[in-house]
Each structure stands twice: as structure tokens, then as C-alpha cells.
Design a protein around this motif. Structure first.
Motif, short mmCIF file in Angstrom:
data_model
loop_
_atom_site.label_atom_id
_atom_site.label_comp_id
_atom_site.label_asym_id
_atom_site.label_seq_id
_atom_site.Cartn_x
_atom_site.Cartn_y
_atom_site.Cartn_z
N PRO A 148 -2.65 10.08 -0.15
CA PRO A 148 -3.15 8.98 0.67
C PRO A 148 -3.94 9.44 1.88
N ALA A 203 -1.29 -4.72 2.79
CA ALA A 203 -0.76 -3.36 2.93
C ALA A 203 -0.20 -2.78 1.62
N PRO A 204 0.62 -3.52 0.85
CA PRO A 204 1.15 -2.92 -0.38
C PRO A 204 0.06 -2.56 -1.39
N ALA A 227 -2.58 5.76 -3.12
CA ALA A 227 -1.64 6.67 -3.77
C ALA A 227 -1.96 6.88 -5.25
N TYR A 286 -3.09 -1.83 -0.65
CA TYR A 286 -3.81 -0.70 -0.09
C TYR A 286 -3.03 0.60 -0.33
N GLN A 287 -1.73 0.59 -0.06
CA GLN A 287 -0.92 1.79 -0.26
C GLN A 287 -0.90 2.23 -1.71
N GLY A 346 -10.28 5.15 3.48
CA GLY A 346 -9.14 4.37 3.97
C GLY A 346 -9.52 3.41 5.07
N ALA A 375 -8.47 -0.43 4.24
CA ALA A 375 -7.24 -0.86 4.91
C ALA A 375 -7.34 -2.26 5.51
#
Length: 193
Positions: free
Chosen positions: A12, A27-28, A35, A30-31, A18, A22
Motif C-alpha cells: 500500500p 476507505a475500505p 493492497a 481504497y485500502q 494514493g 484516497a
């Protein structure tokens, strides 16, 4: 920095885009995206920006690259996904792949699509242009353009590729979660491996 191969894992922290993605994604999502080790960050970012309703020109500008480089990214992504470079198809194939993070769901009832809107949406997911659909169904291009505008409005989408993302967010398409309650919708199916 040259792009990594489509299968190169990326931590990440190593994602060069990013700062672009972002603020645009929950958020989930994007993460999960940063990843992901399915495609390199350049390809993931390009597909995601197109899925969010950006044009090719806007995507290239946002990524700070030339449109010719972006075309190269899409060619690489299409090859990895086994499809043509039609943007709605590319988005749909990416989301259909088990290793590509799907978009966050919309916490609202799905819009009800009429049969002609389903026809256009499914044409988008299949990489079929409105011109080709016009020829195949013997419908005027003007009529299909109006249907497409109505589809985009119902899904609150900017582009056909964005309408595919929105359809995934509403779980309207096969393999996207809860089957649609509309009798005009497609049959249920599964995600590709």
C-alpha cells in the motif's frame, strides 16, 4: 518510474497514486485497492478513475501522464482481463475478477430499470457500442442515445463506464450480490476467476 508488470505485488505504501484515489473512494475500497496484487498501481488507478466517471483525457491529466501512455495501460489491463479496450467492458471485467476489489455498495434502493435500459446497460458490460446495438436491434441511434441518457440519470452516472460501477454498487448485475428484484433484469451469475 516504469510501471510494474500486471502481476507485480504492490505494498500500500508503494502506490504512486494514493493521493489521487484516497479522497475519491470509501476507505475500505481504497485500502482493498492499494493492497491488491492483481494489477499494478498504474492500471488499478486508470481503471478506477474511468469507473468513477472520468474521461480518458481527465484520467491522463489526473495521473500526470500522456493519453498515449494511458492507452498503453488500458491495453495491458485489457490483455490481463482477457477483453477488448471498451471502457465499460474493461470496468465490468475488472470488477468481475476475484482479485480486483469491487466498489462499495450504495445504501439506497436500486433504481428500477425498464427493459430498454437493461438492454443498454448489458450492452455496456459486454463492450457493445450504441452504434452496434442500433444495427443489431434495428433501433435508431437517437433512440438508444435517449435510453442511455435515461440510464445514466437513473444510476447517477457520468459515463457508460461509470454506469457499470453504479450498477455494481446497486448489485444490479449478475454476480454483484443480492439479485435484482426487477423481472426485467438479467439472470444471476457468478464472478469470473
Amino acid at each position: 518510474m516504469p510501471p510494474a508488470s500486471p502481476s507485480t505485488p504492490t505494498a500500500p505504501a508503494a502506490s504512486p497514486y494514493g493521493f489521487v484515489l484516497a479522497p475519491l473512494l470509501p476507505a475500505p475500497e481504497y485500502q482493498a485497492l492499494v493492497a491488491s496484487d492483481f494489477l499494478n498501481p498504474h492500471l488499478l488507478t486508470a481503471i478506477t478513475l474511468i469507473a468513477l466517471g472520468r474521461t480518458r483525457k481527465q484520467t491522463a491529466e489526473t495521473m500526470g501522464i500522456k493519453e498515449t501512455m494511458l492507452t498503453s495501460y488500458f491495453a495491458t489491463a485489457a490483455n490481463a482481463l482477457g477483453c477488448a479496450q471498451r471502457m465499460p467492458l474493461l470496468v465490468h471485467r475488472a470488477y468481475s475478477h476475484r482479485a480486483f476489489p469491487t466498489p462499495a455498495r450504495v445504501n439506497a434502493p436500486a433504481p428500477v430499470l425498464v427493459p430498454n435500459e437493461w438492454m443498454v446497460l448489458l450492452a455496456h458490460t459486454g463492450g457493445i457500442t450504441l452504434q452496434h446495438l442500433s444495427n443489431a436491434r434495428m433501433l435508431s441511434l437517437d433512440s438508444l442515445t435517449r435510453i442511455n441518457r435515461a440510464l445514466l440519470a437513473k444510476l447517477k452516472a457520468e459515463t457508460p463506464a461509470h454506469s457499470v460501477r453504479r450498477a455494481w454498487q446497486y448489485a444490479l448485475l449478475p454476480g454483484t450480490g443480492t439479485p435484482s428484484t426487477s423481472t426485467a433484469g438479467p439472470d444471476a451469475g457468478g464472478r469470473a476467476s
